[in-house]
Design a protein around this motif. Structure first.
Motif, PDB file in Angstrom:
ATOM      1  N   THR A   1       0.665  -1.463  -0.048  1.00 11.73           N
ATOM      2  CA  THR A   1       0.184   0.091   0.050  1.00 11.73           C
ATOM      3  C   THR A   1       1.076   1.258   0.014  1.00 11.73           C
ATOM      4  OG1 THR A   1      -1.930  -0.746   1.143  1.00 11.73           O
ATOM      5  CG2 THR A   1      -1.954   1.102   0.938  1.00 11.73           C
TER       6      THR A   1
ATOM      7  N   VAL B   1       2.533   1.502  -3.327  1.00 16.22           N
ATOM      8  CA  VAL B   1       1.017   1.917  -4.546  1.00 16.22           C
ATOM      9  C   VAL B   1       1.308   3.278  -4.300  1.00 16.22           C
ATOM     10  CG1 VAL B   1      -0.715   1.946  -5.325  1.00 16.22           C
ATOM     11  CG2 VAL B   1       0.960  -0.039  -5.419  1.00 16.22           C
ATOM     12  N   THR B   2       0.878   4.021  -2.832  1.00 17.41           N
ATOM     13  CA  THR B   2       0.836   5.584  -3.326  1.00 17.41           C
ATOM     14  C   THR B   2       2.046   6.206  -2.916  1.00 17.41           C
ATOM     15  OG1 THR B   2      -0.535   4.443  -1.127  1.00 17.41           O
ATOM     16  CG2 THR B   2      -0.221   7.559  -0.731  1.00 17.41           C
TER      17      THR B   2
ATOM     18  N   TYR C   1       4.181   5.867  -5.962  1.00 19.69           N
ATOM     19  CA  TYR C   1       3.998   6.445  -6.963  1.00 19.69           C
ATOM     20  C   TYR C   1       3.173   6.459  -7.206  1.00 19.69           C
ATOM     21  CZ  TYR C   1       8.334   3.071  -7.801  1.00 19.69           C
ATOM     22  OH  TYR C   1       9.780   2.848  -7.189  1.00 19.69           O
ATOM     23  N   GLN C   2       2.022   6.588  -6.649  1.00 16.70           N
ATOM     24  CA  GLN C   2       0.734   7.400  -7.275  1.00 16.70           C
ATOM     25  C   GLN C   2       1.273   9.089  -7.043  1.00 16.70           C
ATOM     26  OE1 GLN C   2      -2.945   6.364  -5.111  1.00 16.70           O
ATOM     27  NE2 GLN C   2      -3.181   4.841  -7.248  1.00 16.70           N
ATOM     28  N   GLU C   3       1.950   9.771  -6.489  1.00 18.76           N
ATOM     29  CA  GLU C   3       2.262  10.748  -5.866  1.00 18.76           C
ATOM     30  C   GLU C   3       3.435  11.350  -6.573  1.00 18.76           C
ATOM     31  OE1 GLU C   3       3.305  11.499  -1.891  1.00 18.76           O
ATOM     32  OE2 GLU C   3       1.279  11.214  -1.354  1.00 18.76           O
ATOM     33  N   LYS C   4       4.479  10.337  -7.004  1.00 20.14           N
ATOM     34  CA  LYS C   4       5.586  10.280  -8.103  1.00 20.14           C
ATOM     35  C   LYS C   4       5.198  10.854  -9.047  1.00 20.14           C
ATOM     36  CE  LYS C   4       9.824   9.005  -9.272  1.00 20.14           C
ATOM     37  NZ  LYS C   4      10.859   8.293  -9.126  1.00 20.14           N
ATOM     38  N   SER C   5       4.154  10.327  -9.398  1.00 18.68           N
ATOM     39  CA  SER C   5       3.846   9.795 -11.027  1.00 18.68           C
ATOM     40  C   SER C   5       2.607  11.263 -11.537  1.00 18.68           C
ATOM     41  CB  SER C   5       3.139   9.186 -11.765  1.00 18.68           C
ATOM     42  OG  SER C   5       1.393   8.503 -11.350  1.00 18.68           O
ATOM     43  N   SER C   6       1.381  11.860 -10.286  1.00 14.91           N
ATOM     44  CA  SER C   6       1.285  12.738 -10.984  1.00 14.91           C
ATOM     45  C   SER C   6       2.306  14.371 -10.809  1.00 14.91           C
ATOM     46  CB  SER C   6       0.160  13.478  -9.336  1.00 14.91           C
ATOM     47  OG  SER C   6       1.265  14.062  -8.067  1.00 14.91           O
TER      48      SER C   6
END
Length: 59
Positions: free
Chosen positions: A29, A32-33, A35-40
């Motif tokens: 978790t 994933v969290t 990497y989601q912040e990094k890709s934004s």
């Protein structure tokens, strides 16, 4: 006769498996969290590294 085990208190292996599964789920978790912040972040341009190598003679 076969002795019955207590079912109210789980054994050590079950507890270790539960703790291990919880840790793996938590790490997944978190990954994933993060990497989601990094890709934004899409508007920042980073310089691209190349694979060129230059050999200089020091003699």
């Amino acid at each position: 006769m076969i002795a019955r085990r207590k079912t109210a208190m789980p054994d050590k292996i079950t507890m270790i498996n539960l703790v291990w599964s919880a840790m793996v789920a938590l790490m997944l978790t978190a990954t994933v969290t993060l990497y989601q912040e990094k890709s934004s972040v899409g508007d920042i341009e980073y310089p691209q590294m190349t694979g060129r190598y230059q050999q200089f003679s020091y003699y």
